[in-house]
Design a protein around this motif. Structure first.
Motif, mmCIF file in Angstrom:
data_model
loop_
_atom_site.group_PDB
_atom_site.id
_atom_site.type_symbol
_atom_site.label_atom_id
_atom_site.label_comp_id
_atom_site.label_asym_id
_atom_site.label_seq_id
_atom_site.Cartn_x
_atom_site.Cartn_y
_atom_site.Cartn_z
ATOM 1 N N UNK A 34 0.840 -1.191 0.000
ATOM 2 C CA UNK A 34 0.000 0.000 0.000
ATOM 3 C C UNK A 34 0.880 1.247 0.000
ATOM 4 N N UNK A 35 0.790 2.072 -1.006
ATOM 5 C CA UNK A 35 1.660 3.235 -1.075
ATOM 6 C C UNK A 35 0.897 4.488 -0.699
ATOM 7 N N UNK A 36 1.661 5.550 -0.449
ATOM 8 C CA UNK A 36 1.023 6.824 -0.122
ATOM 9 C C UNK A 36 0.238 7.328 -1.331
ATOM 10 N N UNK A 37 0.735 7.000 -2.524
ATOM 11 C CA UNK A 37 0.062 7.410 -3.741
ATOM 12 C C UNK A 37 -1.330 6.839 -3.830
ATOM 13 N N UNK A 38 -1.425 5.562 -3.481
ATOM 14 C CA UNK A 38 -2.739 4.899 -3.503
ATOM 15 C C UNK A 38 -3.704 5.621 -2.578
ATOM 16 N N UNK A 39 -3.175 5.976 -1.391
ATOM 17 C CA UNK A 39 -4.026 6.640 -0.412
ATOM 18 C C UNK A 39 -4.484 7.990 -0.942
ATOM 19 N N UNK A 40 -3.575 8.684 -1.630
ATOM 20 C CA UNK A 40 -3.917 10.003 -2.138
ATOM 21 C C UNK A 40 -4.989 9.909 -3.219
ATOM 22 N N UNK A 41 -5.047 8.772 -3.938
ATOM 23 C CA UNK A 41 -6.014 8.628 -5.022
ATOM 24 C C UNK A 41 -7.398 8.211 -4.511
ATOM 25 N N UNK A 42 -7.500 7.941 -3.241
ATOM 26 C CA UNK A 42 -8.768 7.445 -2.699
ATOM 27 C C UNK A 42 -9.865 8.486 -2.907
ATOM 28 N N UNK A 43 -11.114 8.029 -3.129
ATOM 29 C CA UNK A 43 -12.202 8.972 -3.288
ATOM 30 C C UNK A 43 -12.465 9.719 -1.990
ATOM 31 N N UNK A 44 -13.243 10.823 -2.056
ATOM 32 C CA UNK A 44 -13.523 11.559 -0.826
ATOM 33 C C UNK A 44 -14.177 10.668 0.213
ATOM 34 N N UNK A 45 -13.939 10.973 1.464
ATOM 35 C CA UNK A 45 -14.417 10.104 2.542
ATOM 36 C C UNK A 45 -15.935 10.067 2.596
ATOM 37 N N UNK A 46 -16.412 8.910 3.073
ATOM 38 C CA UNK A 46 -17.862 8.698 3.160
ATOM 39 C C UNK A 46 -18.408 9.210 4.480
ATOM 40 N N UNK A 47 -17.919 10.353 4.938
ATOM 41 C CA UNK A 47 -18.370 10.890 6.197
ATOM 42 C C UNK A 47 -19.844 11.280 6.080
ATOM 43 N N UNK A 48 -20.682 10.768 6.961
ATOM 44 C CA UNK A 48 -22.096 11.114 6.927
ATOM 45 C C UNK A 48 -22.925 10.102 6.164
ATOM 46 N N UNK A 49 -22.305 9.290 5.307
ATOM 47 C CA UNK A 49 -23.058 8.276 4.565
ATOM 48 C C UNK A 49 -23.455 7.164 5.521
ATOM 49 N N UNK A 50 -24.676 6.686 5.368
ATOM 50 C CA UNK A 50 -25.139 5.614 6.250
ATOM 51 C C UNK A 50 -24.801 4.270 5.626
ATOM 52 N N UNK A 51 -24.191 3.419 6.415
ATOM 53 C CA UNK A 51 -23.839 2.071 5.969
ATOM 54 C C UNK A 51 -24.650 1.044 6.748
ATOM 55 N N UNK A 52 -24.876 -0.118 6.156
ATOM 56 C CA UNK A 52 -25.536 -1.177 6.938
ATOM 57 C C UNK A 52 -24.620 -1.600 8.097
ATOM 58 N N UNK A 53 -25.180 -2.229 9.124
ATOM 59 C CA UNK A 53 -24.376 -2.511 10.332
ATOM 60 C C UNK A 53 -23.425 -3.699 10.168
ATOM 61 N N UNK A 54 -22.535 -3.607 9.169
ATOM 62 C CA UNK A 54 -21.618 -4.715 8.882
ATOM 63 C C UNK A 54 -20.649 -4.938 10.051
ATOM 64 N N UNK A 55 -20.014 -3.850 10.507
ATOM 65 C CA UNK A 55 -19.034 -3.994 11.600
ATOM 66 C C UNK A 55 -19.732 -4.446 12.889
ATOM 67 N N UNK A 56 -20.928 -3.932 13.118
ATOM 68 C CA UNK A 56 -21.654 -4.283 14.350
ATOM 69 C C UNK A 56 -22.006 -5.778 14.349
ATOM 70 N N UNK A 57 -22.515 -6.261 13.203
ATOM 71 C CA UNK A 57 -22.866 -7.693 13.122
ATOM 72 C C UNK A 57 -21.633 -8.568 13.287
ATOM 73 N N UNK A 58 -20.538 -8.153 12.655
ATOM 74 C CA UNK A 58 -19.297 -8.944 12.766
ATOM 75 C C UNK A 58 -18.789 -8.923 14.210
ATOM 76 N N UNK A 59 -18.989 -7.807 14.906
ATOM 77 C CA UNK A 59 -18.549 -7.730 16.309
ATOM 78 C C UNK A 59 -19.403 -8.654 17.177
ATOM 79 N N UNK A 60 -20.695 -8.721 16.902
ATOM 80 C CA UNK A 60 -21.561 -9.654 17.652
ATOM 81 C C UNK A 60 -21.131 -11.091 17.336
ATOM 82 N N UNK A 61 -20.852 -11.356 16.052
ATOM 83 C CA UNK A 61 -20.380 -12.685 15.647
ATOM 84 C C UNK A 61 -19.085 -13.046 16.404
ATOM 85 N N UNK A 62 -18.191 -12.063 16.500
ATOM 86 C CA UNK A 62 -16.933 -12.270 17.225
ATOM 87 C C UNK A 62 -17.202 -12.515 18.713
ATOM 88 N N UNK A 63 -18.145 -11.769 19.280
ATOM 89 C CA UNK A 63 -18.470 -11.939 20.706
ATOM 90 C C UNK A 63 -18.989 -13.357 20.960
#
Lengths: 199, 146
Positions: B1-30
């Motif tokens: 992973x290079x710094x260049x790749x990071x610089x090319x990333x699209x604008x951040x998804x701040x404020x966009x609503x995502x399905x609870x993928x991390x939450x479900x995976x955390x419950x699965x982990x628990x």
């Protein structure tokens, strides 16, 4: 001034350095530790198992307490640019250090408990050890499910050409709170382990 | 992973609503962690496998639900997701392998070993999924076209 305003109003920010996510130079050391733990388990070497458990556990507990109860609150009061500067140097080290210490402590500790008969239901330490599994289990879910992903997301955000201060502030808040919770839970580990050692 | 790749990333998804993928995976982990605690609390005896196997089954269902939710995500930074998923998977497969080695070394065999292995596989997939999703969601476009 909000955290995000602070980020944008930072006077003459120092030149940005490329943020390293995983310190590659530390990987051989991690590999050496893992091999050492495997050899200790495979050979059932009491000294090596005790060394891994005591050294790993001591460092894990101390770092969690220090980061959660000392560094975290200080970090929370710093300006966002100062937090970013600290984080860029601090978090990559934690990405390698903490999983290695946790693996070393738990693998060696379980083996040691088995070897010394502490896991037997008749042992006075059995209930305390089950309690310690529960404490470690809660800490593991918090660390692996919340803290570590937040650390990595902060580092990735900081590598971008235009890091989003809001995202960094939100993720750092998550880091500070979860580090505080795991720090407090380490107090329970200290109580349990000192009970086990003295029964 | 290079710094260049990071610089090319699209604008951040701040404020966009995502399905609870991390939450479900955390419950699965628990659930995996609870299953592991149940098994470990019986060592060195043979543990009853009903509860740990049920926990592993529910955890698998949650993980599969996560995969479905992920598959339906529009305009997600998959490149970043898979970069992190691969490396984290490598790290956690090694971790899980070491735990599995300890159980085999302690003569865990048959059905208990199968349940332990299932729990370790779930552990080794859950954590990389949480990490990769958390990282990639903040590198995804703020507003999907659909």
């Amino acid at each position: 001034m909000s955290d995000v305003e602070q980020l944008h109003a930072a006077p003459a920010a120092p030149p940005r350095r490329v943020v390293q996510i995983v310190p590659v130079r530390g990987l051989p050391l991690v590999a050496a530790v893992v091999v050492f733990v495997i050899v200790a388990i495979a050979g059932n070497f009491s000294w090596a198992l005790t060394f891994c458990h005591v050294v790993g556990g001591g460092l894990w507990t101390a770092i969690d307490l220090f980061v959660g109860l000392v560094v975290g609150p200080i970090l929370g009061r710093l300006s966002i640019p100062a937090r970013m500067e600290f984080t860029a140097r601090f978090m990559p080290k934690m990405v390698l250090l903490m999983p290695t210490l946790v693996l070393m402590t738990l693998a060696a500790g379980f083996q040691l408990a088995l070897q010394e008969g502490n896991l037997a239901p008749s042992s006075p330490n059995h209930a305390w050890l089950v309690a310690s599994y529960c404490v470690v289990g809660v800490m593991a879910v918090i660390a692996l499910g919340v803290l570590e992903p937040a650390n990595l997301a902060v580092l990735v955000e900081m590598r971008k050409a235009r890091p989003d201060g809001q995202i960094i502030a939100r993720l750092m808040k998550r880091f500070i709170y979860t580090a505080g919770i795991t720090g407090l839970m380490q107090v329970a580990t200290l109580i349990i382990m000192t009970r086990v050692a003295t029964q | 992973m290079s710094a260049g790749q990071a610089a090319e990333a699209p604008p951040a998804a701040n404020g966009r609503r995502f399905p609870p993928v991390a939450e479900l995976a955390t419950v699965s982990l628990a659930l995996v962690v609870i299953g592991g605690i149940l098994l470990a609390s019986y060592a060195p005896r043979r543990p009853p496998l009903g509860a740990p196997a049920a926990l592993a089954a529910v955890s698998t269902i949650l993980l599969l639900a996560d995969v479905v939710l992920l598959g339906r995500l529009p305009e997600f930074n998959w490149a970043r997701f898979f970069t992190f998923f691969r490396w984290a998977l490598l790290a956690y497969v090694l971790s899980a392998g070491m735990i599995g080695f300890a159980f085999i070394h302690d003569h865990v065999r048959g059905a208990p070993l199968a349940v332990v292995t299932a729990l370790l596989v779930l552990f080794a997939v859950d954590v990389p999924l949480i990490i990769a999703f958390t990282v990639a969601r903040y590198s995804s476009p703020p507003h999907p076209a659909s």
